[in-house]
Motif scaffolding. Structure first.
Motif, mmCIF file in Angstrom:
data_model
loop_
_atom_site.group_PDB
_atom_site.id
_atom_site.type_symbol
_atom_site.label_atom_id
_atom_site.label_comp_id
_atom_site.label_asym_id
_atom_site.label_seq_id
_atom_site.Cartn_x
_atom_site.Cartn_y
_atom_site.Cartn_z
ATOM 1 N N GLN A 134 47.271 7.215 45.292
ATOM 2 C CA GLN A 134 48.195 8.176 44.707
ATOM 3 C C GLN A 134 49.654 7.846 45.009
ATOM 4 N N GLY A 135 49.871 6.910 45.923
ATOM 5 C CA GLY A 135 51.222 6.508 46.264
ATOM 6 C C GLY A 135 51.994 7.524 47.072
ATOM 7 N N ARG A 136 51.292 8.289 47.944
ATOM 8 C CA ARG A 136 52.008 9.249 48.776
ATOM 9 C C ARG A 136 51.728 9.044 50.221
ATOM 10 N N ALA B 68 38.811 7.654 56.314
ATOM 11 C CA ALA B 68 39.194 6.415 55.640
ATOM 12 C C ALA B 68 39.285 6.637 54.139
ATOM 13 N N GLU B 69 38.303 7.317 53.599
ATOM 14 C CA GLU B 69 38.300 7.593 52.153
ATOM 15 C C GLU B 69 39.532 8.405 51.765
ATOM 16 N N ALA B 70 39.875 9.400 52.578
ATOM 17 C CA ALA B 70 41.054 10.221 52.295
ATOM 18 C C ALA B 70 42.328 9.371 52.336
ATOM 19 N N ALA B 71 42.409 8.468 53.296
ATOM 20 C CA ALA B 71 43.591 7.601 53.404
ATOM 21 C C ALA B 71 43.689 6.671 52.198
ATOM 22 N N PHE B 72 42.564 6.101 51.781
ATOM 23 C CA PHE B 72 42.589 5.205 50.618
ATOM 24 C C PHE B 72 42.965 5.973 49.346
ATOM 25 N N LYS B 73 42.532 7.223 49.238
ATOM 26 C CA LYS B 73 42.930 8.050 48.084
ATOM 27 C C LYS B 73 44.429 8.295 48.080
ATOM 28 N N TRP C 149 49.104 3.684 54.263
ATOM 29 C CA TRP C 149 47.861 4.428 54.059
ATOM 30 C C TRP C 149 46.655 3.488 54.031
ATOM 31 N N ARG C 150 46.849 2.284 53.511
ATOM 32 C CA ARG C 150 45.754 1.303 53.525
ATOM 33 C C ARG C 150 45.441 0.853 54.956
ATOM 34 N N ILE C 151 46.475 0.666 55.760
ATOM 35 C CA ILE C 151 46.258 0.327 57.175
ATOM 36 C C ILE C 151 45.490 1.454 57.860
ATOM 37 N N ILE C 152 45.919 2.681 57.618
ATOM 38 C CA ILE C 152 45.241 3.840 58.214
ATOM 39 C C ILE C 152 43.789 3.883 57.757
ATOM 40 N N GLY C 153 43.557 3.656 56.464
ATOM 41 C CA GLY C 153 42.190 3.670 55.943
ATOM 42 C C GLY C 153 41.318 2.611 56.584
ATOM 43 N N ARG C 154 41.846 1.401 56.710
ATOM 44 C CA ARG C 154 41.070 0.314 57.330
ATOM 45 C C ARG C 154 40.771 0.626 58.791
ATOM 46 N N ALA C 155 41.756 1.170 59.503
ATOM 47 C CA ALA C 155 41.556 1.493 60.919
ATOM 48 C C ALA C 155 40.533 2.617 61.081
ATOM 49 N N ARG C 156 40.637 3.644 60.262
ATOM 50 C CA ARG C 156 39.664 4.744 60.338
ATOM 51 C C ARG C 156 38.259 4.242 60.026
ATOM 52 N N ASN C 157 38.167 3.355 59.056
ATOM 53 C CA ASN C 157 36.869 2.780 58.710
ATOM 54 C C ASN C 157 36.265 2.060 59.915
ATOM 55 N N LYS C 158 37.076 1.262 60.605
ATOM 56 C CA LYS C 158 36.608 0.528 61.784
ATOM 57 C C LYS C 158 36.184 1.472 62.906
ATOM 58 N N LEU C 159 36.797 2.648 62.960
ATOM 59 C CA LEU C 159 36.456 3.641 63.981
ATOM 60 C C LEU C 159 35.247 4.486 63.591
ATOM 61 N N GLY C 160 34.730 4.262 62.387
ATOM 62 C CA GLY C 160 33.579 5.026 61.926
ATOM 63 C C GLY C 160 33.935 6.358 61.282
#
Length: 103
Positions: free
Chosen positions: A101-103, A92-97, A76-87
């Motif tokens: 939450q560990g899910r 990204a915020e949803a992925a980091f949340k 989820w952190r990888i997804i968040g970082r990638a979404r952030n880079k894509l704008g």
């Protein structure tokens, strides 16, 4: 497979994510249902700036990582970082949340 994973880690740590990705792809041909390998490949693609592919690979890892909450958090952190880079800041915020939450 372990040797390929070790090789990929070394390649990544020496600044060669493309070579690391190639090693991980070889390892995935041996163990295609290994969520750790999918996650490591997602990280390599993130390091290469291949953000959409990183998202897809991390999601694939998550689909195989039932019961492995630390790995799912990493994905989820990888997804968040990638979404952030894509704008995609909301994505990204949803992925980091989800990572928190560990899910």
């Amino acid at each position: 497979m372990v040797a390929l994973l070790d090789k990929a880690h070394l390649q990544s740590s020496t600044g060669n994510p493309a070579a690391a990705g190639a090693s991980l792809e070889r390892a995935l041909r041996i163990e295609p249902r290994n969520p750790v390998l999918w996650s490591e490949l997602a990280k390599a693609r993130l390091d290469q700036g291949r953000y959409r592919q990183a998202i897809n690979l991390a999601a694939k890892s998550n689909s195989l990582a039932r019961g492995k909450e630390k790995l799912r958090t990493k994905n989820w952190r990888i997804i968040g970082r990638a979404r952030n880079k894509l704008g995609d800041y909301k994505g990204a915020e949803a992925a980091f949340k989800r990572a928190e939450q560990g899910r």
